[in-house]
Design a protein around this motif. Sequence first.
Motif, mmCIF file in Angstrom:
data_model
loop_
_atom_site.group_PDB
_atom_site.id
_atom_site.type_symbol
_atom_site.label_atom_id
_atom_site.label_comp_id
_atom_site.label_asym_id
_atom_site.label_seq_id
_atom_site.Cartn_x
_atom_site.Cartn_y
_atom_site.Cartn_z
ATOM 1 N N ARG A 1 0.884 -1.302 0.199
ATOM 2 C CA ARG A 1 0.020 0.026 0.070
ATOM 3 C C ARG A 1 0.915 1.261 -0.113
ATOM 4 O O ARG A 1 0.238 2.354 -0.278
ATOM 5 N N SER A 2 2.303 1.126 -0.032
ATOM 6 C CA SER A 2 3.214 2.322 0.251
ATOM 7 C C SER A 2 4.291 1.664 -0.837
ATOM 8 O O SER A 2 4.570 0.530 -0.818
ATOM 9 N N PHE A 3 5.017 2.584 -1.361
ATOM 10 C CA PHE A 3 6.298 2.368 -2.209
ATOM 11 C C PHE A 3 7.245 1.688 -1.295
ATOM 12 O O PHE A 3 7.675 0.447 -1.577
ATOM 13 N N GLU A 4 7.475 2.108 -0.067
ATOM 14 C CA GLU A 4 8.490 1.686 0.903
ATOM 15 C C GLU A 4 8.328 0.146 1.400
ATOM 16 O O GLU A 4 9.091 -0.604 1.290
ATOM 17 N N GLU A 5 6.836 0.094 1.499
ATOM 18 C CA GLU A 5 6.446 -1.372 1.743
ATOM 19 C C GLU A 5 6.763 -2.351 0.682
ATOM 20 O O GLU A 5 7.265 -3.262 0.915
ATOM 21 N N ALA A 6 6.355 -2.152 -0.654
ATOM 22 C CA ALA A 6 6.403 -3.078 -1.687
ATOM 23 C C ALA A 6 7.766 -3.150 -2.057
ATOM 24 O O ALA A 6 8.338 -4.266 -2.431
ATOM 25 N N LEU B 1 12.893 -6.799 -2.261
ATOM 26 C CA LEU B 1 14.378 -6.905 -2.071
ATOM 27 C C LEU B 1 14.451 -8.259 -1.282
ATOM 28 O O LEU B 1 15.442 -8.676 -1.616
ATOM 29 N N ARG B 2 13.561 -8.682 -0.412
ATOM 30 C CA ARG B 2 13.749 -9.716 0.201
ATOM 31 C C ARG B 2 13.333 -11.108 -0.666
ATOM 32 O O ARG B 2 13.913 -12.105 -0.519
ATOM 33 N N MET B 3 12.511 -10.864 -1.475
ATOM 34 C CA MET B 3 11.982 -12.008 -2.429
ATOM 35 C C MET B 3 13.149 -12.302 -3.466
ATOM 36 O O MET B 3 13.266 -13.430 -3.647
ATOM 37 N N VAL B 4 13.948 -11.214 -3.618
ATOM 38 C CA VAL B 4 14.986 -11.328 -4.709
ATOM 39 C C VAL B 4 16.056 -12.311 -4.086
ATOM 40 O O VAL B 4 16.782 -13.293 -4.704
ATOM 41 N N ASP B 5 16.434 -12.185 -2.838
ATOM 42 C CA ASP B 5 17.449 -12.761 -2.031
ATOM 43 C C ASP B 5 17.002 -13.166 -0.910
ATOM 44 O O ASP B 5 16.946 -12.008 0.051
ATOM 45 N N GLU B 6 16.950 -14.456 -0.294
ATOM 46 C CA GLU B 6 16.255 -14.539 1.000
ATOM 47 C C GLU B 6 17.455 -14.402 2.138
ATOM 48 O O GLU B 6 16.912 -14.443 3.248
ATOM 49 N N ASN B 7 18.446 -13.918 1.795
ATOM 50 C CA ASN B 7 19.554 -13.913 2.703
ATOM 51 C C ASN B 7 19.612 -12.249 3.071
ATOM 52 O O ASN B 7 20.464 -11.865 3.906
ATOM 53 N N VAL B 8 18.756 -11.747 2.562
ATOM 54 C CA VAL B 8 18.596 -9.868 2.457
ATOM 55 C C VAL B 8 17.491 -9.533 3.216
ATOM 56 O O VAL B 8 16.481 -10.266 3.119
ATOM 57 N N ASN B 9 17.453 -8.813 4.395
ATOM 58 C CA ASN B 9 16.612 -8.386 5.227
ATOM 59 C C ASN B 9 15.558 -7.285 4.684
ATOM 60 O O ASN B 9 14.554 -7.150 5.036
ATOM 61 N N GLY B 10 16.162 -6.438 3.624
ATOM 62 C CA GLY B 10 15.134 -5.469 3.126
ATOM 63 C C GLY B 10 16.303 -4.406 2.563
ATOM 64 O O GLY B 10 17.649 -4.835 2.196
ATOM 65 N N ILE C 1 6.152 0.467 6.565
ATOM 66 C CA ILE C 1 6.779 0.919 5.699
ATOM 67 C C ILE C 1 7.677 -0.428 5.289
ATOM 68 O O ILE C 1 9.138 -0.366 4.839
ATOM 69 N N GLY C 2 7.432 -1.670 5.605
ATOM 70 C CA GLY C 2 7.954 -2.808 4.921
ATOM 71 C C GLY C 2 9.167 -3.288 5.661
ATOM 72 O O GLY C 2 9.733 -4.220 5.299
ATOM 73 N N PHE C 3 9.309 -2.895 6.998
ATOM 74 C CA PHE C 3 10.452 -3.852 7.645
ATOM 75 C C PHE C 3 9.805 -5.142 8.120
ATOM 76 O O PHE C 3 8.760 -5.513 8.551
ATOM 77 N N SER C 4 10.779 -6.280 7.817
ATOM 78 C CA SER C 4 10.359 -7.658 8.334
ATOM 79 C C SER C 4 10.570 -7.832 9.757
ATOM 80 O O SER C 4 11.697 -7.032 10.609
ATOM 81 N N ASP C 5 10.420 -8.732 10.426
ATOM 82 C CA ASP C 5 10.514 -8.884 11.678
ATOM 83 C C ASP C 5 12.081 -9.187 12.103
ATOM 84 O O ASP C 5 12.742 -8.859 12.906
#
Length: 731
Positions: free
Chosen positions: A487-492, A497-506, A586-590
């Motif tokens: 629902r926001s650019f930051e969230e998407a 970034l996490r989808m591209v590489d599971e070792n990246v947090n964001g 704004i898209g931060f993961s746990d």
Amino acid sequence: LPCTHNGTGRCFMTSQNHGFAVDANSLPEDWKILFTNENDKTNEGIIHKSSPFFSVQFHPEHTAGPTDLECLFDIFIDTVKSYKHNKPCVIDDMITEKLKFVPTIQERPKKVLILGSGGLSIGQAGEFDYSGSQGVKAMQEEKIQTVLINPNIATVQTSKGLADKVYFLPITPEYVEQVIKAERPTGVLLTFGGQTALNCGVELQKSRIFEKYNVNVLGTPIQSIVDTEDRKIFAEKINAIGEKVAPSAAVTSVEEALTAAVQIGYPVMARSAFSLGGMGSGFANNEEELRALAHQALSHSDQLIIDKSLKGWKEVEYEVVRDAYDNCITVCNMENVDPLGIHTGESIVVAPSQTLSNREYYMLRNTAIKVIRHFGIVGECNIQYALNPNSEEFFIIEVNARLSRSSALASKATGYPLAYVAAKLSLGIPLPVIKNSVTGVTTACFEPSLDYCVVKIPRWDLAKFNRVSTKIGSSMKSVGEVMSIGRSFEEAFQKALRMVDENVNGFDPNIKKVNENELREPTDKRMFVLAAALKKGYTVEKLYELTKIDQWFLEKFKNIIDYYKILEAVDHSSITFEILKKAKKIGFSDKQIAAAIKSTELAVRKLREELKITPFVKQIDTVAAEWPASTNYLYLTYNGSTHDLDFPGDFVMVLGSGVYRIGSSVEFDWCAVGCLRELRNQGKKTIMVNYNPETVSTDYDMSDRLYFEEISFEVVMDIYNIEHPSGVILC
């Protein structure tokens, strides 16, 4: 209306203009001033204070709205005149006459040959398995027999139960002719197999094979395909409708290329015609660089295009659809985060565009419709623009008269089944007659409205190869891509970034060090260099100067890094509800939050659940809630207050394979689709979780519920806790 004493007034409408308040003394030079006197005589000239009436006539590109049905105002004027002179008129008949278009409809085929894309390659991957599968489904619905040629065994479209017949043969003119001779199809589809199928179709047309066996090319005519691929013809056709391509020259030798570059002026871009994924293309700042590029490019193609370099301009794309009756709509517009100079397949792309003004949006939309009509394209078309960030000047870079990777992205981003609709249009079925099978409510003749933001990021596997440059540019190197929704650019953006590489947090500022050369000349890791630069205190203005990424996007990136600093200033015991909720918005993961506050992912998850900070499930309904929609496209967001649907339970959840990479590709999508089909045969309701827009498993009719989401512990557990499925299958 009469002019006021100071020369200002309100213009009244004619068929060329739109009414609005205007100061006559501050009109742009290219606007014409027209007077209309009481005898209906119009004179061009300068406004005088004594003039009793005036109107303003201006060019269509100055309008800030759609002009598709501007002709209806002409009918209104004619109706008023008829009434004034007591002449009878029937408005329906006047509209019919005005909009009359004589289509070229071929005889409906009984058997159709579909050319696939063959083996996967960089620039041509699973998106053509998706488009070909939809094409076969559309033909079957119309009770038309399908014959498919595709040697790729790892595809869904070659699976049993889809096409009536499948030939595992090379997609070359010799083999295709043999199949035509044996099967005797009456129609052929060329636009569902990428550049491979197109090039083969063009060769078959040149050698008159289609004519010899009475095979009609369905949808876009071959000549239109040639007109868009041959850069010399393309430039001439675009100039014929008053639009502009970047200054360029089509050449066939190295010496011709050097001469053309001197005329155009360095720096230039060189690229092959009829090539795949920008193969053999690049930028040259001098004769030596161009000579090397030209030798390489001419080994891929007979024709080389030398373009004026527009590096640093914005790159914008439109997906346009046209039927045989001249109905046109734009399905999706997309904007590259990276400026021009990077192939669109290598770029981070956002839909809908975020930095265009309303006027720029409609200016480019009107041009896109004008172009697709001029080329006579029937079906789907992708048009790419270079837009000057400091003015409204633009050039048309490219027109793809076929389905492409962008088409797959646009389909999944909007919920509009482009390939399915294009297949129906190729049979001469008009847009208003085709029902949109995703919404279940509207016809295919509507433009989707998005109330969410979609971000696409490519996946590179350059580390798996020795001595490969990590720089990205006008030639494709990416092997796959991901699509995220928020629902926001930051969230998407952070999700992607996490989808591209599971070792990246964001958007993590601690992955790479600041390197201004990497900011100037982008690499596959430039985003993390950008994150580090923002954390180090680089200003948005300085970063714009280095990267030419629009300042709107840079401000959004800065928002994420600024919040990262806020999180680092607290710990697990002092983090508040408000700080945690804003971080999730704004898209931060746990895991990302845990790294910042020096805690663990499970501890953050436990705290989040105690504070009742959980995601909401939203639908992609393509109509921004204008009508009720039955779409099963779903995503999770923290920027909401309610779920869009109920959760009865008893589903089986299937986890897809995610992004394509070296060693994991379309074969795992084949596994997922096979799993979903068998579950459906067993009478089970299914949930699919995947984020790859190129796949068949993320198609609208493959599962009962589709979550376009990350395949991570956090997100899968969130979906599991919401849906309560009876089981989970890992594909």
